[in-house]
Enzyme design. Structure first.
Site, PDB file in Angstrom:
ATOM      1  N   GLN A 162      32.097  57.971  27.932  1.00 16.38           N
ATOM      2  CA  GLN A 162      33.081  58.736  28.718  1.00 16.38           C
ATOM      3  C   GLN A 162      34.507  58.601  28.208  1.00 16.38           C
ATOM      4  OE1 GLN A 162      33.229  59.995  32.769  1.00 16.38           O
ATOM      5  NE2 GLN A 162      32.559  57.903  33.143  1.00 16.38           N
ATOM      6  N   ILE A 163      34.957  57.367  28.011  1.00 16.89           N
ATOM      7  CA  ILE A 163      36.336  57.166  27.549  1.00 16.89           C
ATOM      8  C   ILE A 163      36.481  57.711  26.129  1.00 16.89           C
ATOM      9  CG2 ILE A 163      38.129  55.465  26.983  1.00 16.89           C
ATOM     10  CD1 ILE A 163      36.981  53.674  29.202  1.00 16.89           C
ATOM     11  N   ASP A 202      28.985  54.328  17.528  1.00 18.40           N
ATOM     12  CA  ASP A 202      28.258  54.083  18.775  1.00 18.40           C
ATOM     13  C   ASP A 202      26.910  53.463  18.442  1.00 18.40           C
ATOM     14  OD1 ASP A 202      27.599  54.084  21.587  1.00 18.40           O
ATOM     15  OD2 ASP A 202      29.025  55.734  21.805  1.00 18.40           O
ATOM     16  N   ARG A 224      27.820  37.094  35.890  1.00 19.24           N
ATOM     17  CA  ARG A 224      28.997  37.245  35.033  1.00 19.24           C
ATOM     18  C   ARG A 224      28.741  36.684  33.635  1.00 19.24           C
ATOM     19  NH1 ARG A 224      33.891  34.337  35.977  1.00 19.24           N
ATOM     20  NH2 ARG A 224      35.652  35.348  34.987  1.00 19.24           N
ATOM     21  N   GLN A 270      31.452  42.892  15.656  1.00 11.11           N
ATOM     22  CA  GLN A 270      32.460  43.887  15.295  1.00 11.11           C
ATOM     23  C   GLN A 270      33.676  43.231  14.647  1.00 11.11           C
ATOM     24  OE1 GLN A 270      33.017  46.476  18.720  1.00 11.11           O
ATOM     25  NE2 GLN A 270      31.051  47.443  18.370  1.00 11.11           N
ATOM     26  N   ASN A 296      35.765  46.004  28.938  1.00 12.75           N
ATOM     27  CA  ASN A 296      35.890  44.791  29.775  1.00 12.75           C
ATOM     28  C   ASN A 296      34.803  43.760  29.480  1.00 12.75           C
ATOM     29  OD1 ASN A 296      38.184  45.554  31.221  1.00 12.75           O
ATOM     30  ND2 ASN A 296      36.965  46.961  32.463  1.00 12.75           N
ATOM     31  N   ASP A 336      46.872  49.775  33.859  1.00 16.78           N
ATOM     32  CA  ASP A 336      47.368  49.166  35.094  1.00 16.78           C
ATOM     33  C   ASP A 336      48.868  49.424  35.256  1.00 16.78           C
ATOM     34  OD1 ASP A 336      44.765  47.787  35.489  1.00 16.78           O
ATOM     35  OD2 ASP A 336      45.389  46.716  33.704  1.00 16.78           O
ATOM     36  N   ARG A 389      49.285  52.919  36.306  1.00 18.41           N
ATOM     37  CA  ARG A 389      48.876  53.036  37.706  1.00 18.41           C
ATOM     38  C   ARG A 389      49.998  52.568  38.633  1.00 18.41           C
ATOM     39  NH1 ARG A 389      42.781  50.508  36.801  1.00 18.41           N
ATOM     40  NH2 ARG A 389      41.681  52.507  36.582  1.00 18.41           N
ATOM     41  N   HIS A 420      43.296  41.851  32.842  1.00 24.61           N
ATOM     42  CA  HIS A 420      42.929  43.201  33.289  1.00 24.61           C
ATOM     43  C   HIS A 420      41.721  43.043  34.214  1.00 24.61           C
ATOM     44  CE1 HIS A 420      42.089  47.414  33.477  1.00 24.61           C
ATOM     45  NE2 HIS A 420      40.905  47.261  32.932  1.00 24.61           N
ATOM     46  N   SER A 457      36.992  55.149  35.450  1.00 23.09           N
ATOM     47  CA  SER A 457      38.164  55.839  34.890  1.00 23.09           C
ATOM     48  C   SER A 457      37.931  56.121  33.412  1.00 23.09           C
ATOM     49  CB  SER A 457      39.405  54.954  35.013  1.00 23.09           C
ATOM     50  OG  SER A 457      39.558  54.470  36.312  1.00 23.09           O
TER      51      SER A 457
END
Length: 333
Positions: free
Chosen positions: A16-17, A43, A99, A113, A132, A160, A163, A188, A244
């Site tokens: 999406q981004i 990708d 997490r 990478q 993230n 941020d 925003r 973030h 987003s």
């Protein structure tokens, strides 16, 4: 005289981004209206067909600045000779995942990478990590790409920052360009600290005034405003049923553009950068600071007065980053 093209890598380019970001880069939003670009899109194998589709659309758009497109699932090919790397690809947290599981997946992605960038990228490559946990992904990348200068590895907190500007402009019913110098401190994440203590408002044909005095509601600024910026990503997921993308892509362009071209005089922006101990933040983490940029280099804004409320918030987000760092390093063992 025509400029040489700049090679820009976007990882996760079929997502999406990535889909929102690549046309912005090709149109000159990131590097300017006279800077030709060669897009490198990476990708994963399952997204190879979608990536081919994105490449087809870039060709169909006939962007004058777009000199060539490399679309690949091979990280070595993707990183070859790149001057700017925007790391959008990562492993998203899924329902029921701990997490540490997410961290472990992203550590292995960013380790691989980083190694490819280390070997293949241009020596002065500028890196922006978007995926993230962005701060800690950037830290892992720094660890495994030691020949890339630490000042060239950053993470995105400009979303941020933007925003926060947007919330203030809506509250005051003014154009967003009339507000400047908010700060995003720290991670973030939902512990970030959006700080307005040094922000100003300059209405059209008016004099510059502190945001606090213009808003004239400290309770809102110290509670709802902070929470709204911290939780904005979650609010967008709730509304769109997707995270987003457009705003993240736009913020990535803002981040790179200001870094390369420079910030306007008297204005700073927020960037996640490698801490040097400024403002009492432990060195060795990627922490969001207010920075100015000039001639392709960022500098942390020094000498800002920090009150007790801010100190507590800045330390809390730093503590989370140290915990994330410990968790990430435990995944390397």
């Amino acid at each position: 005289m025509a400029k040489d093209p700049v090679r820009v890598l976007v990882t996760g380019a079929a997502g999406q981004i990535g889909y929102a970001l690549v046309p912005m880069i090709a149109r000159g939003v990131m590097l300017g209206p006279d800077q030709p670009v060669i897009l490198h899109m990476l990708d994963i194998e399952p997204a190879a067909e979608a990536l081919t589709g994105v490449r087809m659309e870039l060709v169909d758009a006939a962007f004058p600045l777009l000199r060539d497109v490399v679309a690949t699932t091979d990280v070595t090919v993707a990183c070859k000779g790149v001057n700017i790397a925007v790391m959008v690809g990562g492993f998203p947290r899924k329902e029921g995942m701990e997490r540490k599981d997410v961290m472990s997946k992203n550590v292995s992605i960013y380790k691989a990478q980083a190694s490819a960038l280390e070997k293949q990228a241009a020596p002065d490559c500028k890196v922006l990590v978007v995926a993230n946990p962005a701060n800690t992904n950037a830290l892992i990348l720094k660890e495994f790409a030691p020949s890339i200068p630490e000042k060239n590895i950053t993470c995105l907190t400009r979303l941020d920052h933007n925003r926060a500007l947007g919330q203030l402009s809506e509250r005051l019913k003014i154009h967003v360009s009339e507000v400047k110098n908010v700060i995003i401190w720290g991670n973030h994440s939902s512990t970030q600290y959006p700080d307005v203590n040094h922000a100003t408002v300059t209405p059209a044909n008016g004099e510059e005034k502190p945001v606090r005095s213009v808003v004239a509601d400290d309770n809102w600024l110290n509670t709802e405003f902070i929470t709204r910026v911290q939780q904005r990503g979650a609010a967008i997921i709730k509304a769109r049923k997707l995270s987003s993308a457009l705003s993240a892509a736009s913020a990535a362009c803002d981040h790179i553009r200001d870094w390369v071209v420079g910030t306007p005089k008297g204005t700073w922006v927020s960037m996640g950068v490698y801490s040097d101990g400024s403002y009492g933040i432990q060195p060795g983490v990627i922490y969001s600071y207010p920075v100015t940029c000039d001639k392709g280099q960022w500098s942390i804004v020094q000498g800002l007065k920090i009150d007790d409320f801010s100190r507590q918030k800045m330390d809390a987000t730093a503590k989370e980053l140290v915990e994330e760092k410990t968790l990430a390093y435990s995944c390397l063992n």
